[in-house]
Scaffold this active site. Structure first.
Site, PDB file in Angstrom:
ATOM      1  CG  ASP A  98      -2.063   0.932   1.188  1.00  0.00           C
ATOM      2  OD1 ASP A  98      -1.903   2.035   0.640  1.00  0.00           O
ATOM      3  OD2 ASP A  98      -3.139   0.581   1.702  1.00  0.00           O
ATOM      4  CG  HIS A 100      -3.265   5.047  -0.517  1.00  0.00           C
ATOM      5  ND1 HIS A 100      -3.318   3.755  -0.953  1.00  0.00           N
ATOM      6  CD2 HIS A 100      -3.911   5.798  -1.441  1.00  0.00           C
ATOM      7  CE1 HIS A 100      -3.988   3.726  -2.109  1.00  0.00           C
ATOM      8  NE2 HIS A 100      -4.353   4.946  -2.433  1.00  0.00           N
ATOM      9  CB  SER A 151      -4.319  -2.383   3.377  1.00  0.00           C
ATOM     10  OG  SER A 151      -3.591  -1.988   2.238  1.00  0.00           O
TER      11      SER A 151
HETATM   12 CO1  B1M Z   1      -5.598   5.505  -4.176  1.00  0.00          CO
HETATM   13  N1  B1M Z   1      -7.173   4.455  -3.726  1.00  0.00           N
HETATM   14  N2  B1M Z   1      -4.922   4.066  -5.276  1.00  0.00           N
HETATM   15  N3  B1M Z   1      -4.137   6.702  -4.574  1.00  0.00           N
HETATM   16  N4  B1M Z   1      -6.563   6.842  -3.287  1.00  0.00           N
HETATM   17  C1  B1M Z   1      -8.089   4.997  -2.730  1.00  0.00           C
HETATM   18  C2  B1M Z   1      -7.760   4.493  -1.334  1.00  0.00           C
HETATM   19  C3  B1M Z   1      -9.487   4.462  -3.258  1.00  0.00           C
HETATM   20  C4  B1M Z   1     -10.561   4.297  -2.184  1.00  0.00           C
HETATM   21  C5  B1M Z   1      -9.975   5.405  -4.367  1.00  0.00           C
HETATM   22  C6  B1M Z   1     -11.296   4.997  -4.988  1.00  0.00           C
HETATM   23  O1  B1M Z   1     -11.362   4.029  -5.718  1.00  0.00           O
HETATM   24  N5  B1M Z   1     -12.349   5.726  -4.714  1.00  0.00           N
HETATM   25  C7  B1M Z   1      -9.066   3.105  -3.925  1.00  0.00           C
HETATM   26  C8  B1M Z   1      -9.075   1.856  -3.017  1.00  0.00           C
HETATM   27  C9  B1M Z   1     -10.170   0.906  -3.386  1.00  0.00           C
HETATM   28  C10 B1M Z   1     -10.082  -0.405  -2.697  1.00  0.00           C
HETATM   29  O2  B1M Z   1      -9.120  -0.850  -2.155  1.00  0.00           O
HETATM   30  N6  B1M Z   1     -11.197  -1.061  -2.723  1.00  0.00           N
HETATM   31  C11 B1M Z   1      -7.658   3.428  -4.401  1.00  0.00           C
HETATM   32  C12 B1M Z   1      -6.976   2.713  -5.410  1.00  0.00           C
HETATM   33  C13 B1M Z   1      -7.778   1.657  -6.142  1.00  0.00           C
HETATM   34  C14 B1M Z   1      -5.637   2.985  -5.754  1.00  0.00           C
HETATM   35  C15 B1M Z   1      -4.755   2.218  -6.761  1.00  0.00           C
HETATM   36  C16 B1M Z   1      -4.882   0.684  -6.725  1.00  0.00           C
HETATM   37  C17 B1M Z   1      -5.088   2.754  -8.159  1.00  0.00           C
HETATM   38  C18 B1M Z   1      -4.380   2.069  -9.294  1.00  0.00           C
HETATM   39  O3  B1M Z   1      -3.191   1.958  -9.325  1.00  0.00           O
HETATM   40  N7  B1M Z   1      -5.182   1.613 -10.227  1.00  0.00           N
HETATM   41  C19 B1M Z   1      -3.357   2.685  -6.346  1.00  0.00           C
HETATM   42  C20 B1M Z   1      -2.817   1.804  -5.231  1.00  0.00           C
HETATM   43  C21 B1M Z   1      -1.372   1.635  -5.251  1.00  0.00           C
HETATM   44  C22 B1M Z   1      -0.927   0.858  -4.025  1.00  0.00           C
HETATM   45  O4  B1M Z   1      -1.157   1.267  -2.897  1.00  0.00           O
HETATM   46  N8  B1M Z   1      -0.310  -0.275  -4.250  1.00  0.00           N
HETATM   47  C23 B1M Z   1      -3.645   4.028  -5.782  1.00  0.00           C
HETATM   48  C24 B1M Z   1      -2.752   5.096  -5.789  1.00  0.00           C
HETATM   49  C25 B1M Z   1      -3.020   6.359  -5.290  1.00  0.00           C
HETATM   50  C26 B1M Z   1      -2.100   7.562  -5.485  1.00  0.00           C
HETATM   51  C27 B1M Z   1      -0.632   7.203  -5.469  1.00  0.00           C
HETATM   52  C28 B1M Z   1      -2.436   8.225  -6.806  1.00  0.00           C
HETATM   53  C29 B1M Z   1      -2.598   8.498  -4.339  1.00  0.00           C
HETATM   54  C30 B1M Z   1      -1.809   8.314  -3.008  1.00  0.00           C
HETATM   55  C31 B1M Z   1      -0.729   9.322  -2.806  1.00  0.00           C
HETATM   56  C32 B1M Z   1      -0.156   9.260  -1.431  1.00  0.00           C
HETATM   57  O5  B1M Z   1      -0.767   8.871  -0.462  1.00  0.00           O
HETATM   58  N9  B1M Z   1       1.086   9.662  -1.346  1.00  0.00           N
HETATM   59  C33 B1M Z   1      -4.013   7.966  -4.089  1.00  0.00           C
HETATM   60  C34 B1M Z   1      -5.011   8.700  -3.388  1.00  0.00           C
HETATM   61  C35 B1M Z   1      -4.690  10.126  -3.060  1.00  0.00           C
HETATM   62  C36 B1M Z   1      -6.261   8.122  -3.035  1.00  0.00           C
HETATM   63  C37 B1M Z   1      -7.489   8.799  -2.394  1.00  0.00           C
HETATM   64  C38 B1M Z   1      -8.182   9.592  -3.500  1.00  0.00           C
HETATM   65  C39 B1M Z   1      -7.252   9.720  -1.217  1.00  0.00           C
HETATM   66  C40 B1M Z   1      -6.477   9.106  -0.060  1.00  0.00           C
HETATM   67  C41 B1M Z   1      -6.074  10.157   0.940  1.00  0.00           C
HETATM   68  O6  B1M Z   1      -4.952  10.594   0.977  1.00  0.00           O
HETATM   69  N10 B1M Z   1      -7.043  10.633   1.745  1.00  0.00           N
HETATM   70  C42 B1M Z   1      -8.306   7.536  -1.906  1.00  0.00           C
HETATM   71  C43 B1M Z   1      -9.780   7.771  -1.791  1.00  0.00           C
HETATM   72  C44 B1M Z   1     -10.301   7.597  -0.364  1.00  0.00           C
HETATM   73  O7  B1M Z   1      -9.585   7.410   0.577  1.00  0.00           O
HETATM   74  N11 B1M Z   1     -11.579   7.610  -0.239  1.00  0.00           N
HETATM   75  C45 B1M Z   1      -7.743   6.452  -2.737  1.00  0.00           C
HETATM   76  C46 B1M Z   1      -6.818  11.644   2.735  1.00  0.00           C
HETATM   77  C47 B1M Z   1      -6.227  11.005   4.020  1.00  0.00           C
HETATM   78  C48 B1M Z   1      -5.977  12.059   5.081  1.00  0.00           C
HETATM   79  O8  B1M Z   1      -7.177  10.089   4.491  1.00  0.00           O
HETATM   80  O9  B1M Z   1      -5.529   8.175   4.520  1.00  0.00           O
HETATM   81  O10 B1M Z   1      -7.980   7.801   5.059  1.00  0.00           O
HETATM   82  P1  B1M Z   1      -6.781   8.654   5.105  1.00  0.00           P
HETATM   83  O11 B1M Z   1      -6.423   8.980   6.606  1.00  0.00           O
HETATM   84  C49 B1M Z   1      -7.370   9.398   7.562  1.00  0.00           C
HETATM   85  C50 B1M Z   1      -7.966   8.262   8.379  1.00  0.00           C
HETATM   86  O12 B1M Z   1      -8.176   7.095   7.628  1.00  0.00           O
HETATM   87  C51 B1M Z   1      -7.031   8.114   9.543  1.00  0.00           C
HETATM   88  O13 B1M Z   1      -6.543   9.420   9.764  1.00  0.00           O
HETATM   89  C52 B1M Z   1      -6.625  10.212   8.576  1.00  0.00           C
HETATM   90  C53 B1M Z   1      -7.405  11.487   8.838  1.00  0.00           C
HETATM   91  O14 B1M Z   1      -7.175  12.086  10.041  1.00  0.00           O
HETATM   92  N12 B1M Z   1      -5.871   7.224   9.457  1.00  0.00           N
HETATM   93  C54 B1M Z   1      -5.284   6.740  10.590  1.00  0.00           C
HETATM   94  C55 B1M Z   1      -5.185   6.770   8.398  1.00  0.00           C
HETATM   95  N13 B1M Z   1      -4.174   5.988   8.800  1.00  0.00           N
HETATM   96  C56 B1M Z   1      -4.205   5.949  10.142  1.00  0.00           C
HETATM   97  C57 B1M Z   1      -3.384   5.295  11.067  1.00  0.00           C
HETATM   98  C58 B1M Z   1      -3.680   5.427  12.421  1.00  0.00           C
HETATM   99  C59 B1M Z   1      -4.751   6.227  12.842  1.00  0.00           C
HETATM  100  C60 B1M Z   1      -5.564   6.875  11.942  1.00  0.00           C
HETATM  101  O15 B1M Z   1      -2.965   4.860  13.382  1.00  0.00           O
HETATM  102  C61 B1M Z   1      -1.874   4.028  13.062  1.00  0.00           C
END
Ligand code: B1M
Length: 215
Positions: A98, A100, A151
């Protein structure tokens, strides 16, 4: 567009030019963390929706993520930090497979600013590396982040591995990331992990849980 709408739009459009000036202006009205939570993260949410529904292609998602990261990096030095120190140490990583890391890095910032020492291992970290670091750095807690549905399976395997290594009592685990649900962590994962495992919906809950674990 008005300032805060413009900032949110910048994330969605991946538009960096003039970002700093807008952030400077925004900081005269709101604290950095409020700007992140109420404005920038809304932009990322929209990006996720557009991508999920096929209306946005991956390279543009990446651009949005970079603007988001640049914005957070610009705001970070302006965030309030407590004087408290040495509240505990956490090894933090995005799990194997992963990439992200925006959420994980926010957790790092919030914990670091609130008295915790964070060893941030980065993305795609296998459990062996996470465990080695936890032992080596004498961590109090292991934190794992992951956004992909797969994940959530990796996290389960990681917990099983910690059980197998006999270290689950030693390491409470904090989990977060968009693909996780509270039910999955508190029922399914808590059932299999022999130590303590908690779910944080966001970085602030992560901080509250750390405070609970460490007392
Ligand atoms: Co991707 N991605 N992405 N992506 N991406 C998602 C996660 C996805 C939901 C988008 C969608 O389809 N709507 C989807 C997953 C679907 C699934 O698994 N069923 C997805 C996908 C499919 C993919 C790829 C597979 C796409 C592809 O290649 N075809 C690929 C995966 C590659 C891989 O990981 N092997 C991929 C790639 C990417 C980018 C590189 C382009 C980019 C990431 C850049 C980066 O992080 N440096 C990206 C992004 C930006 C997203 C979305 C749009 C936004 C994620 C984000 O940063 N959110 C995302 C959509 C979504 O999440 N709904 C998506 C903002 C961030 C602050 O939120 O990380 O949730 P989050 O963190 C929150 C809480 O969750 C919590 O605190 C934070 C807020 O306070 N939290 C914790 C998180 N970790 C924590 C740990 C803790 C405590 C709290 O304690 C240890």
């Amino acid at each position: 567009l008005p300032l805060f709408e413009r900032l949110e739009r910048r994330i969605v459009d991946g538009e960096r030019n003039g970002l700093e000036a807008d952030l400077d202006e925004a900081m005269t009205e709101k604290p950095p963390l409020v700007i992140i939570n109420d404005t920038l993260l809304n932009g990322m949410k929209t990006v996720g929706e557009l991508f999920g529904s096929g209306q946005m292609q991956l390279p543009f998602v990446l651009q949005s993520a970079e603007v988001m990261k640049a914005a957070v990096a610009y705001l970070e030095p302006h965030m309030e930090a407590t004087d408290e120190d040495g509240k505990g140490r956490i090894v933090l990583a995005t799990v194997k497979g992963d990439v992200h890391d925006i959420g994980k890095n926010l957790v790092d910032i919030i914990l670091s600013n609130n008295g915790y020492e964070v060893v941030n291992l980065g993305i795609k970290q296998p459990i062996a590396t996470i465990l080695d670091a936890a032992i080596d750095k004498k961590a109090d807690v292991i934190g794992m982040s992951g956004l992909l549905v797969k994940s959530t399976v990796v996290m389960k395997e990681n917990l099983q591995e910690l059980n197998a290594k006999g270290v689950s009592e030693q390491f409470p685990v904090l989990l977060g990331g968009a693909a996780l649900t509270r039910t999955y962590v508190e029922n399914d994962l808590a059932d299999i992990y022999e130590g303590e495992v908690s779910y944080a919906r966001d970085a602030f809950e992560g901080l509250r849980l750390m405070d609970t674990i460490m007392t």
